[in-house]
Design a protein around this motif. Structure first.
Motif, PDB file in Angstrom:
ATOM      1  N   UNK A 473      43.813  48.887  37.841  1.00  0.00           N
ATOM      2  CA  UNK A 473      44.224  48.478  39.189  1.00  0.00           C
ATOM      3  C   UNK A 473      43.697  47.074  39.467  1.00  0.00           C
ATOM      4  N   UNK A 474      44.430  46.314  40.262  1.00  0.00           N
ATOM      5  CA  UNK A 474      43.989  44.984  40.679  1.00  0.00           C
ATOM      6  C   UNK A 474      43.864  44.888  42.187  1.00  0.00           C
ATOM      7  N   UNK A 475      44.182  45.982  42.896  1.00  0.00           N
ATOM      8  CA  UNK A 475      44.107  45.979  44.355  1.00  0.00           C
ATOM      9  C   UNK A 475      43.635  47.341  44.839  1.00  0.00           C
ATOM     10  N   UNK A 476      43.130  47.392  46.063  1.00  0.00           N
ATOM     11  CA  UNK A 476      42.656  48.638  46.660  1.00  0.00           C
ATOM     12  C   UNK A 476      43.801  49.638  46.723  1.00  0.00           C
ATOM     13  N   UNK A 477      43.543  50.858  46.281  1.00  0.00           N
ATOM     14  CA  UNK A 477      44.594  51.868  46.253  1.00  0.00           C
ATOM     15  C   UNK A 477      44.851  52.479  47.620  1.00  0.00           C
ATOM     16  N   UNK A 478      44.139  52.014  48.653  1.00  0.00           N
ATOM     17  CA  UNK A 478      44.375  52.478  50.020  1.00  0.00           C
ATOM     18  C   UNK A 478      44.988  51.385  50.889  1.00  0.00           C
ATOM     19  N   UNK A 479      44.279  50.245  51.031  1.00  0.00           N
ATOM     20  CA  UNK A 479      44.795  49.180  51.905  1.00  0.00           C
ATOM     21  C   UNK A 479      45.655  48.174  51.160  1.00  0.00           C
ATOM     22  N   UNK A 480      45.666  48.221  49.841  1.00  0.00           N
ATOM     23  CA  UNK A 480      46.515  47.386  48.990  1.00  0.00           C
ATOM     24  C   UNK A 480      46.111  45.921  48.966  1.00  0.00           C
ATOM     25  N   UNK A 481      44.909  45.612  49.430  1.00  0.00           N
ATOM     26  CA  UNK A 481      44.425  44.242  49.348  1.00  0.00           C
ATOM     27  C   UNK A 481      43.864  43.990  47.951  1.00  0.00           C
ATOM     28  N   UNK A 482      44.109  42.774  47.401  1.00  0.00           N
ATOM     29  CA  UNK A 482      43.635  42.499  46.030  1.00  0.00           C
ATOM     30  C   UNK A 482      42.116  42.411  45.955  1.00  0.00           C
ATOM     31  N   UNK A 483      41.571  42.844  44.812  1.00  0.00           N
ATOM     32  CA  UNK A 483      40.134  42.772  44.590  1.00  0.00           C
ATOM     33  C   UNK A 483      39.738  41.363  44.164  1.00  0.00           C
ATOM     34  N   UNK A 484      38.492  40.999  44.452  1.00  0.00           N
ATOM     35  CA  UNK A 484      37.891  39.804  43.887  1.00  0.00           C
ATOM     36  C   UNK A 484      36.402  40.063  43.712  1.00  0.00           C
ATOM     37  N   UNK A 485      35.749  39.218  42.922  1.00  0.00           N
ATOM     38  CA  UNK A 485      34.362  39.478  42.536  1.00  0.00           C
ATOM     39  C   UNK A 485      33.366  39.243  43.655  1.00  0.00           C
ATOM     40  N   UNK A 486      33.778  38.576  44.753  1.00  0.00           N
ATOM     41  CA  UNK A 486      32.821  38.205  45.796  1.00  0.00           C
ATOM     42  C   UNK A 486      33.059  38.982  47.087  1.00  0.00           C
ATOM     43  N   UNK A 487      34.252  38.858  47.626  1.00  0.00           N
ATOM     44  CA  UNK A 487      34.521  39.400  48.962  1.00  0.00           C
ATOM     45  C   UNK A 487      35.057  40.829  48.944  1.00  0.00           C
ATOM     46  N   UNK A 488      35.741  41.206  47.895  1.00  0.00           N
ATOM     47  CA  UNK A 488      36.355  42.540  47.881  1.00  0.00           C
ATOM     48  C   UNK A 488      36.162  43.152  46.498  1.00  0.00           C
ATOM     49  N   UNK A 489      35.080  43.899  46.354  1.00  0.00           N
ATOM     50  CA  UNK A 489      34.722  44.475  45.069  1.00  0.00           C
ATOM     51  C   UNK A 489      35.238  45.906  44.949  1.00  0.00           C
ATOM     52  N   UNK A 490      35.233  46.421  43.724  1.00  0.00           N
ATOM     53  CA  UNK A 490      35.762  47.754  43.453  1.00  0.00           C
ATOM     54  C   UNK A 490      34.711  48.832  43.712  1.00  0.00           C
ATOM     55  N   UNK A 491      35.147  49.950  44.292  1.00  0.00           N
ATOM     56  CA  UNK A 491      34.312  51.131  44.477  1.00  0.00           C
ATOM     57  C   UNK A 491      35.165  52.353  44.169  1.00  0.00           C
ATOM     58  N   UNK A 492      34.509  53.452  43.839  1.00  0.00           N
ATOM     59  CA  UNK A 492      35.225  54.696  43.565  1.00  0.00           C
ATOM     60  C   UNK A 492      34.936  55.711  44.660  1.00  0.00           C
TER      61      UNK A 492
END
Length: 671
Positions: A473-492
């Motif tokens: 995945x390259x974006x949040x599976x809920x809000x669909x915003x793209x991930x990035x290493x600083x502001x929007x990181x991945x969580x499970x």
């Protein structure tokens, strides 16, 4: 011999690791001499003991003895030409038939009252001594002298000699310096310590080194045959050594079979030893564990032999087919081959064909009239994926069945009902195995559909979920915003396993599978598990045109898979996941990853032209062209390229239904 010290040191290092583990378990080892001291029995043997088969030969009736001598002459002639797998299998049968066992135990008088288990232990010691002598012949005589001549540049390259003998030096060092001395000392102390199971159990793990030798055996025999023809000095040197008394009138190839035979012999001897042990014997537990370990080593060795036989048989088939690049694949498995009759619906007649059924494809072939090189010509290749097979009730052509694939449908006639049933069973087995692998893959890649948790809702919190891999995945599976290493990181989310951003997973809920402890969960799971209402409500928000989950549309697509979209200069580009959905067949959706919940772009295909590009730079290129707009794609294989071009051309022409005879779910290229 150069390299001998390295081989011995390698074995010494391996044994040292096991010494620490076993020293505390077996106190009797403290009384033994250091491993580095070789016993006189293993030093510089001058003549090989007679083999067990030759010992028992004199006890056979005259007629059987004559048959045995004729058989040995045939085997000797065969060995001079180079041993084949057929010969190797025959030796394995001889071992399993137990006819190599000697009939009289050494050092025991007739009618001796020695325990049966001791007789077997003595037999193990005797055969081990003879085996070490043969290893000495292979390593210290054949290998040493051939390597010496190779270094002088008189016979063959040094690498050829090393490939012929593989890791025989390590095997020899292990048996001569460790295994045989251990057995000898144990038999000397038999009266006070009647057991051998602990010795074998300790050293059995090192026998796995035989796997390398067994895998290399066929190649070694082939090299001996080839270089004997290429290099007369090489052949003369081998012949000279074979004439020596120490070779006992046997060829190099026959002596090289000894290590292949040794592991099965250990297994048979140890089985007999365990069977003869009294129930109260102190060696029973160790002997049974040792037998289990030897069994695993034998299984490992047999698996290596079976794999070599499979590869050799596969290579023979490829040679019969002309070694075509798109067919030769060492991972393939030949399931069935044979002649068949093809029924022509146009001429209402039959013609003889030949089928090769592999685990992933069917090759529909025609025998060549002039068999120079290839024996068959491949007319058609049909993928097993999506294939169906069934019997036909045809009164005009009995014993017929239908094979329907994505590329072609064939009506075939067998020569009998039994042959027809055998073909149908082979086809069905191949189809079932392919479907099982495909289902496993689709569960891993496409099992999570948009808006549906990985687990059923009634299982949320009760069972640990399967986590979606980050790289899918390259974006949040809920809000669909793209991930990035600083502001929007991945969580499970610990409840459903989705990959979500921090804002969408800023909730905690008790999970039953984790002892009702609070865990990080996504908003949707939080609402379900707690019943609390979240202020932000997105239910009324309309989905955008690109908000189609990749996993969802891939599962219901005309075609999907990985492609590379080049930039305008054609030098670089991005690799993504491309889908033509069934419910939107005129649009190509492009995702960054197979599990993304939103496409980052789309291309309306209607009106475009599909162009094939020459493979000047070895890449499989094709284009979508409309006016000044050009998209250039790179496919992984030529087959995928043709399938994508065909699918895009149909969509560009406004054809929305799947092609007749084609499986609607064509999302198998991801494999």
């Amino acid at each position: 011999m150069e390299g001998e010290a390295d081989n011995q040191q390698h074995v010494l290092n391996l044994v040292a690791v096991f010494e620490e583990h076993w020293a505390s378990k077996f106190s009797w080892r403290d009384k033994q001499a250091p491993y580095g001291q070789a016993t006189p029995a293993t030093s510089q043997p001058q003549q090989l003991p007679a083999s067990p088969a030759s010992q028992s030969l004199s006890q056979m009736p005259a007629r059987h003895q004559e048959e045995q001598e004729n058989k040995e002459e045939e085997e000797e002639q065969q060995g001079q030409r180079g041993l084949s797998f057929k010969c190797l299998r025959s030796f394995r049968r001889k071992i399993s038939e137990d006819n190599w066992r000697r009939q009289q135990d050494p050092g025991l008088e007739p009618g001796s009252k020695e325990p049966e288990e001791k007789k077997i232990a003595l037999e193990l010691l005797e055969t081990e001594q003879a085996y070490v002598n043969r290893l000495h012949l292979l390593d210290q005589i054949f290998y040493t002298e051939l390597m010496k001549e190779a270094k002088n540049g008189k016979t063959v390259p040094e690498e050829v000699v090393k490939m012929i003998f593989s890791n025989i030096s390590s095997i020899y060092q292990f048996h001569a310096k460790f295994f045989l001395p251990e057995l000898q000392k144990r038999m000397e102390d038999w009266s006070c310590n009647p057991r051998i199971g602990d010795v074998i159990q300790k050293l059995a793990p090192f026998l796995k080194m035989y796997g390398e030798y067994v895998k290399n055996f066929d190649k070694a025999v082939e090299l001996i045959t080839v270089w004997s023809e290429k290099s007369p000095p090489f052949q003369e040197l081998i012949a000279d050594i074979q004439k020596r008394k120490v070779c006992a009138n046997l060829t190099l190839q026959h002596h090289m079979l000894e290590p292949v035979q040794r592991i099965p012999r250990y297994e048979l001897l140890l089985k007999d030893y365990v069977r003869k042990l009294p129930p109260e014997s102190p060696d029973r537990d160790d002997a049974e564990k040792a037998l289990e370990m030897i069994f695993m080593v034998a299984k490992h060795s047999n698996a290596a032999i079976a794999e070599m036989e499979r590869l050799q048989n596969l290579w023979v088939v490829y040679q019969r087919l002309g070694l075509e690049d798109d067919i030769v694949d060492p991972s393939n498995e030949l399931i069935k081959e044979g002649p068949i009759h093809k029924i022509s619906t146009r001429h209402n007649s039959t013609s003889e064909k030949y089928l090769f059924l592999f685990n992933n494809m069917l090759l529909y072939c025609v025998p060549k009239v002039i068999q120079v090189g290839a024996e068959f010509q491949v007319h058609l290749r049909i993928d097993v994926d999506g294939m169906k097979v069934r019997e036909l009730n045809d009164t005009q052509f009995p014993h017929t069945f239908l094979v329907s694939g994505k590329q072609r449908t064939l009506e075939l006639q067998a020569r009998s009902g039994e042959e027809m049933n055998a073909w149908i069973k082979a086809f069905q087995d191949a189809i079932d195995r392919k479907e099982k692998r495909s289902e496993t893959f689709k569960t891993a890649v496409h099992g999570l559909e948009m808006g549906t948790p990985a687990l059923k809702t009634e299982e949320l919190g009760r069972r640990a979920p399967q986590w979606v891999r980050d790289n899918l995945v390259t974006m949040c599976m809920r809000c669909k915003e793209p991930f990035n290493a600083i502001m929007r990181r991945r969580h499970h989310c610990r409840a459903c396993g989705y990959v979500v951003c921090a804002r969408c997973s800023d909730y905690k809920a008790e999970l039953q599978y984790d002892g009702n402890r609070l865990n990080r969960v996504c908003q949707e799971c939080y609402v379900f598990l707690t019943g609390h209402v979240v202020l932000e409500d997105r239910e009324g928000k309309h989905k955008g045109i690109l908000e189609k989950g990749a996993a969802e549309v891939s599962g219901k697509s005309l075609l999907c898979g990985s492609l590379q979209l080049l930039d305008k200069n054609g030098k670089g580009g991005t690799r993504g996941w491309f889908v033509i959905p069934q419910d939107d067949p005129l649009v190509l959706y492009i995702y960054a990853a197979p599990q993304d919940v939103r496409a980052h772009t789309s291309i309306p295909l209607l009106g475009y032209q599909v162009r094939d590009l020459p493979q000047g730079d070895s890449r499989r290129l094709f284009q979508l062209v409309q006016s000044r707009q050009v998209y250039t794609f790179v496919a992984d294989t030529e087959e995928l390229k043709q399938r994508w071009m065909k699918a895009m051309a149909r969509s560009a022409a406004g054809i929305t239904h799947p092609e007749e005879g084609e499986d609607a779910d064509s999302c198998d290229e991801a494999e």
